[in-house]
Design an enzyme around this catalytic site. Structure first.
Site, PDB file in Angstrom:
ATOM      1  N   GLY A   1       0.639  -1.510   0.314  1.00 38.80           N
ATOM      2  CA  GLY A   1       0.196  -0.053   0.336  1.00 38.80           C
ATOM      3  C   GLY A   1       0.621   1.782  -0.116  1.00 38.80           C
ATOM      4  O   GLY A   1       2.606   1.373   0.419  1.00 38.80           O
TER       5      GLY A   1
ATOM      6  N   CYS B   1       4.931  -6.214   1.327  1.00 35.96           N
ATOM      7  CA  CYS B   1       5.500  -4.946   1.833  1.00 35.96           C
ATOM      8  C   CYS B   1       4.853  -3.964   2.793  1.00 35.96           C
ATOM      9  O   CYS B   1       5.313  -4.837   3.446  1.00 35.96           O
ATOM     10  CB  CYS B   1       5.438  -4.253  -0.001  1.00 35.96           C
ATOM     11  SG  CYS B   1       5.931  -2.366   0.142  1.00 35.96           S
ATOM     12  N   TYR B   2       4.084  -3.473   2.283  1.00 37.79           N
ATOM     13  CA  TYR B   2       3.114  -2.879   3.518  1.00 37.79           C
ATOM     14  C   TYR B   2       2.458  -3.529   4.416  1.00 37.79           C
ATOM     15  O   TYR B   2       2.254  -3.345   5.910  1.00 37.79           O
ATOM     16  CB  TYR B   2       2.263  -1.624   3.523  1.00 37.79           C
ATOM     17  CG  TYR B   2       1.026  -0.982   4.338  1.00 37.79           C
ATOM     18  CD1 TYR B   2       1.931   0.466   4.419  1.00 37.79           C
ATOM     19  CD2 TYR B   2       0.611  -1.838   4.755  1.00 37.79           C
ATOM     20  CE1 TYR B   2       0.944   1.118   5.355  1.00 37.79           C
ATOM     21  CE2 TYR B   2      -0.428  -0.588   5.588  1.00 37.79           C
ATOM     22  CZ  TYR B   2      -0.124   0.637   6.172  1.00 37.79           C
ATOM     23  OH  TYR B   2      -1.292   1.227   6.586  1.00 37.79           O
TER      24      TYR B   2
ATOM     25  N   HIS C   1       7.412  -7.969  -3.978  1.00 36.25           N
ATOM     26  CA  HIS C   1       6.650  -8.541  -3.999  1.00 36.25           C
ATOM     27  C   HIS C   1       6.147  -9.420  -5.078  1.00 36.25           C
ATOM     28  O   HIS C   1       6.437  -9.528  -6.236  1.00 36.25           O
ATOM     29  CB  HIS C   1       5.810  -7.023  -5.308  1.00 36.25           C
ATOM     30  CG  HIS C   1       5.763  -6.132  -4.435  1.00 36.25           C
ATOM     31  ND1 HIS C   1       4.276  -5.219  -4.045  1.00 36.25           N
ATOM     32  CD2 HIS C   1       6.035  -4.769  -4.297  1.00 36.25           C
ATOM     33  CE1 HIS C   1       3.989  -4.650  -3.383  1.00 36.25           C
ATOM     34  NE2 HIS C   1       5.501  -4.001  -3.767  1.00 36.25           N
TER      35      HIS C   1
ATOM     36  N   GLU D   1       4.056 -11.089  -6.054  1.00 36.05           N
ATOM     37  CA  GLU D   1       3.006 -11.049  -7.085  1.00 36.05           C
ATOM     38  C   GLU D   1       3.278 -10.778  -8.790  1.00 36.05           C
ATOM     39  O   GLU D   1       2.527 -10.601  -9.624  1.00 36.05           O
ATOM     40  CB  GLU D   1       1.379 -10.594  -6.850  1.00 36.05           C
ATOM     41  CG  GLU D   1       2.108  -9.077  -6.219  1.00 36.05           C
ATOM     42  CD  GLU D   1       2.828  -8.494  -5.452  1.00 36.05           C
ATOM     43  OE1 GLU D   1       3.051  -8.915  -4.909  1.00 36.05           O
ATOM     44  OE2 GLU D   1       2.028  -7.303  -5.191  1.00 36.05           O
TER      45      GLU D   1
ATOM     46  N   SER E   1     -11.713   1.669 -30.136  1.00 38.97           N
ATOM     47  CA  SER E   1     -10.496   2.537 -30.562  1.00 38.97           C
ATOM     48  C   SER E   1      -9.304   2.074 -30.864  1.00 38.97           C
ATOM     49  O   SER E   1      -8.273   2.377 -31.373  1.00 38.97           O
ATOM     50  CB  SER E   1      -9.153   3.146 -28.346  1.00 38.97           C
ATOM     51  OG  SER E   1      -9.368   1.339 -28.187  1.00 38.97           O
ATOM     52  N   GLY E   2      -9.840   0.651 -31.344  1.00 36.11           N
ATOM     53  CA  GLY E   2      -9.108  -0.289 -32.345  1.00 36.11           C
ATOM     54  C   GLY E   2      -7.936  -0.922 -31.706  1.00 36.11           C
ATOM     55  O   GLY E   2      -6.816  -1.663 -32.485  1.00 36.11           O
ATOM     56  N   GLY E   3      -7.593  -0.409 -30.187  1.00 36.73           N
ATOM     57  CA  GLY E   3      -6.910  -1.107 -29.645  1.00 36.73           C
ATOM     58  C   GLY E   3      -7.875  -2.809 -29.055  1.00 36.73           C
ATOM     59  O   GLY E   3      -9.000  -3.199 -29.601  1.00 36.73           O
ATOM     60  N   VAL E   4      -6.950  -3.501 -28.485  1.00 38.65           N
ATOM     61  CA  VAL E   4      -7.186  -5.176 -28.598  1.00 38.65           C
ATOM     62  C   VAL E   4      -8.177  -5.163 -27.010  1.00 38.65           C
ATOM     63  O   VAL E   4      -9.225  -5.404 -26.984  1.00 38.65           O
ATOM     64  CB  VAL E   4      -6.052  -5.995 -27.997  1.00 38.65           C
ATOM     65  CG1 VAL E   4      -5.162  -5.930 -26.754  1.00 38.65           C
ATOM     66  CG2 VAL E   4      -6.245  -7.518 -27.878  1.00 38.65           C
ATOM     67  N   ASP E   5      -8.690  -4.340 -26.113  1.00 40.20           N
ATOM     68  CA  ASP E   5      -9.587  -4.280 -24.910  1.00 40.20           C
ATOM     69  C   ASP E   5     -10.970  -3.843 -26.114  1.00 40.20           C
ATOM     70  O   ASP E   5     -11.761  -5.038 -25.773  1.00 40.20           O
ATOM     71  CB  ASP E   5      -9.131  -3.167 -23.880  1.00 40.20           C
ATOM     72  CG  ASP E   5      -7.553  -3.620 -23.648  1.00 40.20           C
ATOM     73  OD1 ASP E   5      -7.446  -4.585 -23.709  1.00 40.20           O
ATOM     74  OD2 ASP E   5      -6.818  -3.136 -22.715  1.00 40.20           O
ATOM     75  N   SER E   6     -11.005  -3.154 -26.231  1.00 40.82           N
ATOM     76  CA  SER E   6     -12.191  -2.187 -26.547  1.00 40.82           C
ATOM     77  C   SER E   6     -12.829  -3.947 -27.874  1.00 40.82           C
ATOM     78  O   SER E   6     -14.250  -3.408 -27.985  1.00 40.82           O
ATOM     79  CB  SER E   6     -11.824  -0.921 -27.524  1.00 40.82           C
ATOM     80  OG  SER E   6     -11.502  -0.827 -27.808  1.00 40.82           O
ATOM     81  N   THR E   7     -11.870  -4.087 -28.828  1.00 43.08           N
ATOM     82  CA  THR E   7     -12.175  -4.526 -29.874  1.00 43.08           C
ATOM     83  C   THR E   7     -12.468  -5.860 -29.566  1.00 43.08           C
ATOM     84  O   THR E   7     -13.776  -6.728 -30.316  1.00 43.08           O
ATOM     85  CB  THR E   7     -10.920  -5.168 -31.041  1.00 43.08           C
ATOM     86  OG1 THR E   7     -10.511  -3.652 -31.464  1.00 43.08           O
ATOM     87  CG2 THR E   7     -11.492  -5.805 -32.160  1.00 43.08           C
TER      88      THR E   7
ATOM     89  N   LYS F   1      -4.653  -7.142 -19.247  1.00 41.92           N
ATOM     90  CA  LYS F   1      -4.718  -7.637 -20.635  1.00 41.92           C
ATOM     91  C   LYS F   1      -4.091  -8.983 -21.181  1.00 41.92           C
ATOM     92  O   LYS F   1      -4.679  -8.877 -22.404  1.00 41.92           O
ATOM     93  CB  LYS F   1      -2.660  -6.985 -21.055  1.00 41.92           C
ATOM     94  CG  LYS F   1      -2.561  -6.448 -22.182  1.00 41.92           C
ATOM     95  CD  LYS F   1      -3.781  -5.878 -22.835  1.00 41.92           C
ATOM     96  CE  LYS F   1      -3.468  -4.137 -23.132  1.00 41.92           C
ATOM     97  NZ  LYS F   1      -4.360  -3.376 -23.995  1.00 41.92           N
TER      98      LYS F   1
END
Ligand code: XMP
Length: 506
Positions: free
Chosen positions: A51, A78-79, A164, A166, A216-222, A362
Site C-alpha cells: 500500500g 511490503c506494507y 512483491h 505477485e 479505440s482500435g486497441g485489443v481491449d475495446s475490440t 491484458k
C-alpha cells in the site's frame, strides 16, 4: 479460500489474479472489515497487500491484532509485512529505498514456503520504508543487499516479504504464492474464461435494446466489442473517434474487424477541433481531461442523433482491470493518473456502462481475443493509450509536433518489424521530450529537440522492464530519426523499469 486485505497497493488485484491462475478462490477486502470477514468466510489463509501509506503515519490503514491469533497462515507483502512487524512488536522507519529489481539470497530454507526455490534470484521492490527490528520469534529467510529482512517467518506460519511476489518480474514469485497456498492446505483447480457466459451476460444485461461502443482500435475495446457483436449483432453500434492522436490506419482496422458481423462502425472525424482544444495545454492531466471531455461531447451528440430512431441503453467500453486500479478503483490506492475510459463517463452520458472485460488482465483479454478468432497480428498489436500521442508529446501538442511524433513512431515500428523483434515488445514509442540539445548538421550548429525512445516488455502492465534491443537496431532507429524527422538533435534510449517509472512519460 484466501482473504486478501487490500491496503491500496497498485498490485493488490494482481495477487488475486495470481491466486486465480493457481486455481484458488480469494476475496479482496478492506482492512476495516478484516475481522468481520474472517469470521464470516473462515479463510484458509490471509494475504496482506502492499500500500502507498507508511505504517507510522497518523491515519495509516491498520488491522486488529486479533487477525494474527487466527492460526491460519498469513503472508504480509511490503506494507502488509511492515504492518505485521509493527503490530507484533517490531520497528519500521523511513529507511533505505529500493525501486525495481534486486537480488535476494535465501539464507535459511527451513520453511516449506521456500520449496523448489533457488538460493538466489531477482525480486521486484517498491518501498521507501523498512523493517529495522523484527518482532519476537521472527527469523530471516532471505535478504537483499539493501534490506536484511527481505523475507521472514515465524513458527506460526506468519510470513513477511518486503518484495512483491505477485508481479511478473519477481522470479519464483508465483512459486512462493503456490507454496503459501499449499501451506494453507488448499488444492487449486484450473480456471478458464468461458466465452459463452460472457456473451450470455451481455444478452441478459442489454435485453432488446441497443448498445453504442467506444472503440479505440486497441485489443481491449475490440475484444469487448466483438463479444457485444456476438451477443446482439447489429444492435451493437461501434463508434470510432478519429481525433488525429491515434496511430495511422486505426480506422481501417476497426472497419475490418466488424465487417464479419455485417456491422459498419461510425467514424467521427475531428482532428482539427482536437488540436484547437489542446492548443497551449501542457499539463498532462489537463490534456487527458480535455481529450476525455471532447470524447464525451462527441458521444453525447452521436447518442442524441441515434436515440431518435433506436432505444439505446448502454455504452460499451473496453475497460480492463489495470485501468480500474490505476484510476484509484480501490479505497486505499494512490491515484497515479486518470485513465479517461474509467472516470467521468456515466454521469454525463445518461447511459449505463457495459464493460465485459473489466475484470480481466491484458494477457487474459488477448487469450480471449484469440478464442474469439481475432487475427494474430491484431491480438499482438501494441496497446495504445486512450489520449494517444498527446501524452507522448511533453508540453504543447501542435500539428508540427504531432507530425514529428508520427514519423518517429513509424520509424521505430518499422525497424522493430524488420528485425522481427516487434512481437516481443509490449510497447514501443518515441517521446518528444521538449528538451533541446546541440547538433551539427552539415556545417551548421543548431538546437533541436531530444527524442527519447521507450521500448518495454511486460505481460500484465503492472510492471515492465526496458527491452534489451541489439545496439545495431538502436543505431538504425537513432540515425533514421535524426535524419528523417525535422528539428531533432538527439535520440536517447529510456532504460528505466516500472516501478518506479511508468511506461508512458506523462
Ligand atoms: P503506464 O504509463 O501507466 O502505462 O505504465 C500502462 C499502460 O496503460 C496505458 N496508458 C493509458 N491508457 N489512458 C489509457 O487508455 C491513459 O491515460 C493511459 N496512460 C497510460 C499505457 O499505454 C500502457 O499500455
Amino acid at each position: 479460500m484466501i482473504l486478501i486485505v487490500d491496503f491500496g497497493s497498485q498490485t493488490a488485484h494482481l495477487i488475486k489474479r495470481r491466486l486465480r491462475d493457481l486455481g484458488t478462490e480469494s476475496e479482496l477486502i478492506h482492512p476495516e472489515d478484516a475481522l468481520l470477514k474472517i469470521n464470516e468466510l473462515k479463510p484458509a489463509g490471509i494475504i496482506l497487500s502492499g500500500g502507498p501509506a507508511s505504517v507510522y503515519e497518523k491515519g495509516a490503514p491498520t488491522l486488529s491484532k486479533k487477525v494474527f491469533t487466527n492460526k491460519v497462515p498469513i503472508l504480509g507483502i511490503c506494507y502488509g509485512f511492515q504492518l505485521t512487524a509493527k503490530l507484533l512488536g517490531g520497528k519500521v522507519i523511513a529507511g533505505r529505498k529500493e525501486y525495481g529489481p534486486a537480488r535476494i539470497s535465501i539464507i535459511n530454507s527451513k520453511s516449506s514456503i521456500i520449496n523448489k526455490i533457488p538460493k538466489e534470484f531477482t525480486v521486484w521492490q517498491s518501498h521507501g520504508d523498512e523493517v529495522v527490528k523484527l518482532p519476537p520469534g521472527f527469523k530471516v529467510l532471505g535478504a537483499t543487499k539493501i534490506v536484511p529482512f527481505a523475507f521472514v517467518h515465524n513458527s506460526k506460519n506468519i510470513f513477511g516479504v518486503q518484495f512483491h511476489p505477485e508481479v511478473e518480474h519477481t522470479e519464483n514469485g508465483t512459486k512462493i504464492l503456490e507454496n503459501f497456498i499449499e501451506l494453507c492446505g488448499i488444492k487449486g483447480l484450473t480456471r478458464t474464461i468461458n466465452i459463452r457466459d460472457l456473451i450470455e451476460d451481455i444478452k441478459k444485461t442489454v435485453g432488446g435494446s441497443y448498445v453504442i461502443g467506444a472503440i479505440s482500435g486497441g485489443v481491449d475495446s475490440t475484444v469487448a466489442g466483438t463479444l457485444a457483436a456476438h451477443a446482439i449483432g447489429k444492435r451493437f453500434i461501434p463508434i470510432y473517434v478519429e481525433n488525429g492522436l491515434m496511430r495511422e490506419g486505426t480506422a481501417d482496422h476497426v472497419r475490418i474487424i466488424f465487417k464479419q458481423f455485417g456491422i459498419v462502425p461510425k467514424v467521427i472525424k475531428c482532428e482539427r477541433e482536437m488540436l484547437r482544444r489542446l492548443k497551449g495545454i501542457t499539463d498532462p492531466e489537463k490534456k487527458r481531461t480535455i481529450i476525455g471531455n471532447f470524447y464525451i461531447e462527441l458521444f453525447e451528440k452521436e447518442f442524441e442523433k441515434l436515440k431518435k430512431t433506436k432505444p439505446i441503453s448502454h455504452l460499451l467500453q473496453g475497460t480492463i482491470y489495470s485501468d480500474v486500479i490505476e484510476s484509484q478503483g480501490t479505497r486505499h490506492a494512490a491515484k497515479i493518473k486518470s485513465h479517461h475510459n474509467v472516470g467521468g463517463l456515466p454521469a454525463t452520458m445518461k447511459l449505463k456502462l457495459l464493460e465485459p472485460v473489466r475484470n480481466l488482465y491484458k494477457d487474459e483479454v488477448r487469450a480471449l481475443g484469440k478464442k474469439l478468432g481475432l487475427p494474430d497480428d491484431f491480438i499482438w498489436k501494441q496497446p495504445f493509450p486512450g489520449p494517444g500521442y498527446a501524452i507522448r508529446i511533453r508540453g504543447g501538442v501542435t500539428a508540427e509536433r504531432l507530425i514529428k511524433q508520427k514519423m518517429a513512431d513509424k520509424i521505430i515500428l518499422e525497424e522493430l518489424e524488420h528485425s522481427n523483434i516487434l512481437k516481443n515488445v509490449f510497447l514501443s514509442f518515441p517521446v518528444l521530450t521538449g528538451a533541446e540539445s546541440t547538433a551539427v548538421k552539415g556545417d551548421g550548429r543548431f538546437f533541436g529537440e531530444v527524442i527519447a525512445v521507450r521500448i518495454v516488455e511486460s505481460r500484465d502492465v503492472m510492471t515492465s522492464t526496458w527491452s534489451r534491443i541489439p545496439y545495431g537496431i538502436l543505431q538504425k532507429i537513432s540515425s533514421r530519426i535524426v535524419n528523417e524527422v525535422p528539428n531533432v538533435s538527439r535520440v536517447v534510449y529510456d532504460i528505466t523499469t516500472k516501478p518506479p517509472a511508468t511506461m508512458e512519460w506523462e
